[in-house]
Enzyme design. Structure first.
Site, PDB file in Angstrom:
ATOM      1  CE1 TYR A   1      51.615  28.237  39.758  1.00  0.00           C
ATOM      2  CE2 TYR A   1      50.027  26.450  39.771  1.00  0.00           C
ATOM      3  CZ  TYR A   1      50.620  27.520  39.130  1.00  0.00           C
ATOM      4  OH  TYR A   1      50.219  27.854  37.859  1.00  0.00           O
TER       5      TYR A   1
ATOM      6  CB  SER B   1      44.495  34.374  33.388  1.00  0.00           C
ATOM      7  OG  SER B   1      44.281  35.630  33.990  1.00  0.00           O
ATOM      8  N   PRO B   2      41.101  32.951  32.668  1.00  0.00           N
ATOM      9  CG  PRO B   2      39.427  31.404  33.209  1.00  0.00           C
ATOM     10  CD  PRO B   2      40.888  31.693  33.403  1.00  0.00           C
ATOM     11  CG  LEU B   3      36.923  34.785  35.366  1.00  0.00           C
ATOM     12  CD1 LEU B   3      36.373  34.447  36.743  1.00  0.00           C
ATOM     13  CD2 LEU B   3      35.818  35.367  34.482  1.00  0.00           C
ATOM     14  CB  ALA B   4      41.460  39.273  32.701  1.00  0.00           C
ATOM     15  N   GLY B   5      42.674  37.743  35.871  1.00  0.00           N
ATOM     16  CA  GLY B   5      43.112  38.157  37.201  1.00  0.00           C
ATOM     17  C   GLY B   5      42.044  38.886  38.004  1.00  0.00           C
ATOM     18  N   GLY B   6      40.775  38.588  37.727  1.00  0.00           N
ATOM     19  CA  GLY B   6      39.674  39.214  38.466  1.00  0.00           C
ATOM     20  C   GLY B   6      39.054  40.405  37.766  1.00  0.00           C
TER      21      GLY B   6
ATOM     22  N   GLY C   1      33.910  41.726  37.771  1.00  0.00           N
ATOM     23  CA  GLY C   1      33.111  42.877  38.163  1.00  0.00           C
ATOM     24  C   GLY C   1      33.592  43.546  39.437  1.00  0.00           C
ATOM     25  CE  LYS C   2      37.821  40.120  42.376  1.00  0.00           C
ATOM     26  NZ  LYS C   2      38.782  39.249  43.105  1.00  0.00           N
TER      27      LYS C   2
END
Length: 325
Positions: free
Chosen positions: A63, A218-223, A227-228
């Site tokens: 990283y 990635s629980p928010l699937a890369g954003g 909602g963005k």
């Protein structure tokens, strides 16, 4: 903050893990070295996570070209021994760290070299958790497991796990460990979200049967679940879809956008935002130990904080799932 056992082990981790993949870069991609958070920004994020009760920090040797581990090591030095003693520190090995043919993978040579490099950057004498970042088809699995077993016996690693691992290969790894009396993988770290439920088919039954921990990234699937991204609008500058869109191209379709709008309405009816509800949905699965969140600033931890307070019923979880069927 709630703390959970990591699978069948006695190790207790916070119900949310801090993903440090954006410290000094964006993941392991060489093209984005230096484009992630600065050391000062990383310190602020780690301070906020620690104050929130997060005791589980997740990083990797590649990283930010090693910058992520360096930033964490410098933060730990500033905080002192008491914080290190309480922190559950996790890193990974596999991705390229140089241009040579032996500068990547899961060979015995590479693992033994990289654990020393990681410990040096992190300013510590051991890792609480150590993952293979992904499978290496060029190295026998028993070679990898024997090298990791040696690290546990040497006291350099406490527990080992696997990331980006299919269920069939995890089953094989568990069998090898059992057959040869080696320390086994104790948890899995794969992608899991409302937009990626692949692991429900085979990995979750394996985790339940073998009492494996599960710390999804990635629980928010890369954003996409923040909602963005909305139909007819450009992707925000600095978002994953402008920096590294390839893993998320499959979400660019009308069906996904319609489901996101339905989730937005469902969340609004509950007085919540979409990111909070998406995280609460992941956390509500009984096999999930702790999702890994990767905030770009301290304020981005707020949805995780709010999600911890939401306890979805089985019926509510199914209703949200059905929006994405």
């Amino acid at each position: 903050m709630e703390y959970k056992n990591l699978g069948r082990t006695g190790l207790k981790v916070s119900a949310v893990g801090l993903g440090c993949g954006n410290f000094g870069g964006v993941g392991s991609a060489p093209a984005f070295l230096g484009k992630g958070e600065t050391e000062e920004e990383a310190f602020a994020i780690m301070d906020a996570a620690w104050d929130m009760g997060i005791n589980f920090f997740d990083t990797a040797d590649a990283y930010g070209g090693g910058r992520s581990e360096t930033f964490i090591g410098n933060w730990l030095k500033a905080k002192g021994a008491r914080v290190r003693d309480r922190l559950v520190l996790s890193s990974k090995v596999f991705n390229p760290v140089g241009d040579g043919p032996n500068d990547w993978g899961l060979s015995r040579r590479h693992i033994l070299r990289q654990i020393e490099a990681s410990l040096t950057r992190l300013r510590t004498d051991h890792l609480d958790m150590y993952l293979v970042h992904e499978p290496d088809p060029t190295t026998p699995l028993d070679e990898t497991l024997r090298a990791l077993d040696d690290l546990v016996h040497q006291g350099k690693v406490r527990y080992i796990g696997a990331s980006n691992m299919p269920a069939w290969l995890m089953t094989k790894a568990l069998w090898i460990s059992d057959k040869h009396n080696l320390h086994r993988f104790e948890w899995v770290q794969n992608a899991y979200s409302l937009l990626d439920r692949t692991d429900e088919r085979e990995m979750f039954p394996l985790c339940e049967d073998q009492r494996l921990g599960y710390t999804p990234f990635s629980p928010l699937a890369g954003g996409w679940l923040t909602g963005k991204y909305r139909a007819g609008e450009s992707f925000p500058d600095g978002s994953r879809m402008t920096l590294r869109p390839e893993p998320y191209r499959g979400f660019q379709n009308e069906k996904t956008l319609n489901a996101l709008e339905a989730l937005r309405k469902y969340a609004a009816d509950r007085g919540a935002d979409i990111a909070t509800l998406a995280l609460a949905w992941v956390m509500s699965h009984p096999l999930v130990t702790a999702p890994i969140v990767g905030p770009r600033k301290p304020a981005h931890l707020e949805p995780a904080k709010r999600a911890l307070e939401i306890k979805l019923t089985i019926e509510e979880r199914k209703a949200i799932s059905d929006l994405f069927e």
